[in-house]
Design a protein around this motif. Structure first.
Motif, mmCIF file in Angstrom:
data_model
loop_
_atom_site.group_PDB
_atom_site.id
_atom_site.type_symbol
_atom_site.label_atom_id
_atom_site.label_comp_id
_atom_site.label_asym_id
_atom_site.label_seq_id
_atom_site.Cartn_x
_atom_site.Cartn_y
_atom_site.Cartn_z
ATOM 1 N N PHE A 1 12.474 78.293 1.454
ATOM 2 C CA PHE A 1 12.850 77.958 2.817
ATOM 3 C C PHE A 1 13.803 76.775 2.786
ATOM 4 C CE2 PHE A 1 9.243 75.342 1.794
ATOM 5 C CZ PHE A 1 9.557 74.112 2.327
ATOM 6 N N TYR A 2 14.511 76.585 3.869
ATOM 7 C CA TYR A 2 15.400 75.439 4.022
ATOM 8 C C TYR A 2 14.899 74.596 5.180
ATOM 9 C CZ TYR A 2 18.787 77.793 1.038
ATOM 10 O OH TYR A 2 19.407 78.401 -0.012
ATOM 11 N N GLU A 3 14.899 73.312 4.990
ATOM 12 C CA GLU A 3 14.600 72.406 6.083
ATOM 13 C C GLU A 3 15.941 71.999 6.679
ATOM 14 O OE1 GLU A 3 12.477 69.029 4.632
ATOM 15 O OE2 GLU A 3 10.737 70.207 4.064
ATOM 16 N N ILE A 4 16.088 72.157 7.956
ATOM 17 C CA ILE A 4 17.290 71.689 8.620
ATOM 18 C C ILE A 4 16.923 70.380 9.303
ATOM 19 C CG2 ILE A 4 19.043 72.149 10.363
ATOM 20 C CD1 ILE A 4 18.697 75.103 9.798
ATOM 21 N N VAL A 5 17.510 69.323 8.806
ATOM 22 C CA VAL A 5 17.182 67.982 9.278
ATOM 23 C C VAL A 5 18.117 67.631 10.430
ATOM 24 C CG1 VAL A 5 17.008 65.565 8.596
ATOM 25 C CG2 VAL A 5 16.464 67.354 6.955
ATOM 26 N N LEU A 6 17.560 67.135 11.512
ATOM 27 C CA LEU A 6 18.335 66.619 12.643
ATOM 28 C C LEU A 6 18.144 65.107 12.638
ATOM 29 C CD1 LEU A 6 19.959 66.934 15.265
ATOM 30 C CD2 LEU A 6 17.799 67.300 16.446
ATOM 31 N N ILE A 7 19.230 64.378 12.477
ATOM 32 C CA ILE A 7 19.119 62.929 12.338
ATOM 33 C C ILE A 7 20.222 62.247 13.133
ATOM 34 C CG2 ILE A 7 20.489 62.855 10.220
ATOM 35 C CD1 ILE A 7 18.616 60.633 9.229
ATOM 36 N N ARG A 8 19.872 61.079 13.652
ATOM 37 C CA ARG A 8 20.838 60.218 14.350
ATOM 38 C C ARG A 8 20.942 58.934 13.521
ATOM 39 N NH1 ARG A 8 20.665 58.575 20.691
ATOM 40 N NH2 ARG A 8 22.907 58.306 20.846
ATOM 41 N N GLN B 1 19.908 64.730 1.006
ATOM 42 C CA GLN B 1 19.382 65.996 1.527
ATOM 43 C C GLN B 1 20.346 67.147 1.241
ATOM 44 O OE1 GLN B 1 16.505 67.172 3.200
ATOM 45 N NE2 GLN B 1 15.778 65.283 2.261
ATOM 46 N N VAL B 2 21.629 66.905 1.447
ATOM 47 C CA VAL B 2 22.607 67.978 1.285
ATOM 48 C C VAL B 2 22.842 68.277 -0.194
ATOM 49 C CG1 VAL B 2 25.013 68.637 1.681
ATOM 50 C CG2 VAL B 2 23.712 67.541 3.493
ATOM 51 N N LEU B 3 23.062 67.257 -1.010
ATOM 52 C CA LEU B 3 23.439 67.489 -2.399
ATOM 53 C C LEU B 3 22.247 67.754 -3.321
ATOM 54 C CD1 LEU B 3 26.276 64.850 -2.867
ATOM 55 C CD2 LEU B 3 26.469 67.263 -2.284
ATOM 56 N N GLU B 4 21.161 67.049 -3.158
ATOM 57 C CA GLU B 4 20.038 67.194 -4.082
ATOM 58 C C GLU B 4 19.009 68.214 -3.616
ATOM 59 O OE1 GLU B 4 18.417 63.366 -5.026
ATOM 60 O OE2 GLU B 4 20.385 62.570 -5.591
ATOM 61 N N GLU B 5 18.709 68.230 -2.319
ATOM 62 C CA GLU B 5 17.678 69.127 -1.796
ATOM 63 C C GLU B 5 18.244 70.457 -1.300
ATOM 64 O OE1 GLU B 5 14.429 68.409 -1.954
ATOM 65 O OE2 GLU B 5 14.907 66.483 -2.877
ATOM 66 N N ASN B 6 19.569 70.564 -1.205
ATOM 67 C CA ASN B 6 20.240 71.777 -0.704
ATOM 68 C C ASN B 6 19.783 72.146 0.703
ATOM 69 O OD1 ASN B 6 21.938 72.287 -2.895
ATOM 70 N ND2 ASN B 6 20.269 73.265 -4.012
ATOM 71 N N ASN B 7 19.559 71.162 1.544
ATOM 72 C CA ASN B 7 19.168 71.395 2.934
ATOM 73 C C ASN B 7 20.332 71.062 3.861
ATOM 74 O OD1 ASN B 7 16.483 72.141 2.453
ATOM 75 N ND2 ASN B 7 15.841 70.017 2.334
ATOM 76 N N PRO B 8 20.580 71.898 4.861
ATOM 77 C CA PRO B 8 21.584 71.548 5.864
ATOM 78 C C PRO B 8 21.082 70.409 6.750
ATOM 79 C CG PRO B 8 20.928 73.860 6.040
ATOM 80 C CD PRO B 8 20.049 73.235 5.046
ATOM 81 N N VAL B 9 22.013 69.620 7.263
ATOM 82 C CA VAL B 9 21.668 68.479 8.104
ATOM 83 C C VAL B 9 22.560 68.522 9.345
ATOM 84 C CG1 VAL B 9 21.577 65.964 8.253
ATOM 85 C CG2 VAL B 9 21.015 67.089 6.116
ATOM 86 N N ILE B 10 21.944 68.296 10.504
ATOM 87 C CA ILE B 10 22.699 68.146 11.744
ATOM 88 C C ILE B 10 22.709 66.660 12.072
ATOM 89 C CG2 ILE B 10 22.834 68.717 14.187
ATOM 90 C CD1 ILE B 10 21.376 71.337 13.524
ATOM 91 N N LEU B 11 23.902 66.105 12.180
ATOM 92 C CA LEU B 11 24.092 64.671 12.417
ATOM 93 C C LEU B 11 24.544 64.432 13.842
ATOM 94 C CD1 LEU B 11 26.216 63.792 9.273
ATOM 95 C CD2 LEU B 11 23.908 63.059 9.684
ATOM 96 N N ASP B 12 24.032 63.393 14.439
ATOM 97 C CA ASP B 12 24.547 62.907 15.715
ATOM 98 C C ASP B 12 25.171 61.539 15.425
ATOM 99 O OD1 ASP B 12 25.193 62.216 18.270
ATOM 100 O OD2 ASP B 12 23.121 62.159 19.012
#
Length: 182
Positions: free
Chosen positions: A96-103, A116-127
């Motif tokens: 599974f992928y965790e999609i992190v939403l972070i501000r 998160q993006v490079l080591e864990e291969n998880n997409p991140v949504i940034l505000d």
């Protein structure tokens, strides 16, 4: 009929009418064979000499075996599927992928996004709206880090929304494809 019943039947775990008939035919053939063997063993037990005349007072016809043209059920034919260019199989490296939403509010938060993006291969949504309003230097540094990830590691970054109070960007690793259709 429920989905599980249909699934059981298609996988062969549940008897259908055809399989019940085949089973009954096989059972009757086995019963006839068993009767024939019992009759033969009874008659051999009575006769002491091999040339003894058979008794004519009790004539019993030999039971005929039931012909079963297909004693073993045929394997189900494999369905033929036409593959179109649009069909593909996704086999993720992770379950599974965790999609992190972070501000992010500090550079440490940006470093967390990079991990998160490079080591864990998880997409991140940034505000990034907070960094844009509060610290122009940190906002520029965050933009530089995203550009470096894109150029060095093939990371994708797409602007999702930009309003007065939000600036949403999705950053995903190279293995997770994000497609902008619109």
């Amino acid at each position: 009929m429920s989905f599980t019943d249909t699934l059981k039947r298609s996988l062969g775990f549940e008897e259908t009418e055809t399989s019940k008939r085949e089973k009954n035919a096989a059972d009757s053939a086995l019963e006839n064979l068993s009767n024939m063997i019992n009759n033969l063993t009874r008659s051999e037990g009575r006769s002491n000499s091999p040339r003894q005349q058979p008794q004519r007072s009790q004539y019993q016809p030999r039971p005929r075996p039931v012909n079963n043209p297909n004693p073993n059920p045929a394997p189900r034919p494999t369905p033929v599927q036409d593959y179109v260019d649009d069909d593909y199989v996704i086999t993720p490296e992770q379950s599974f992928y965790e999609i992190v939403l972070i501000r992010p509010k500090t550079i440490d938060d940006i470093n967390y996004v990079v991990d998160q993006v490079l080591e864990e291969n998880n997409p991140v949504i940034l505000d990034l709206s907070f960094l844009e309003k509060e610290s122009a230097a940190n906002f520029k540094l965050a933009g530089d880090k995203i550009n470096q990830m894109r150029s060095r590691y093939g990371v994708q970054a797409l602007l999702l929304a930009k309003t007065d109070d939000k600036e949403l960007i999705i950053v995903s690793p190279k293995k997770v494809k994000v497609i902008n259709k619109g």
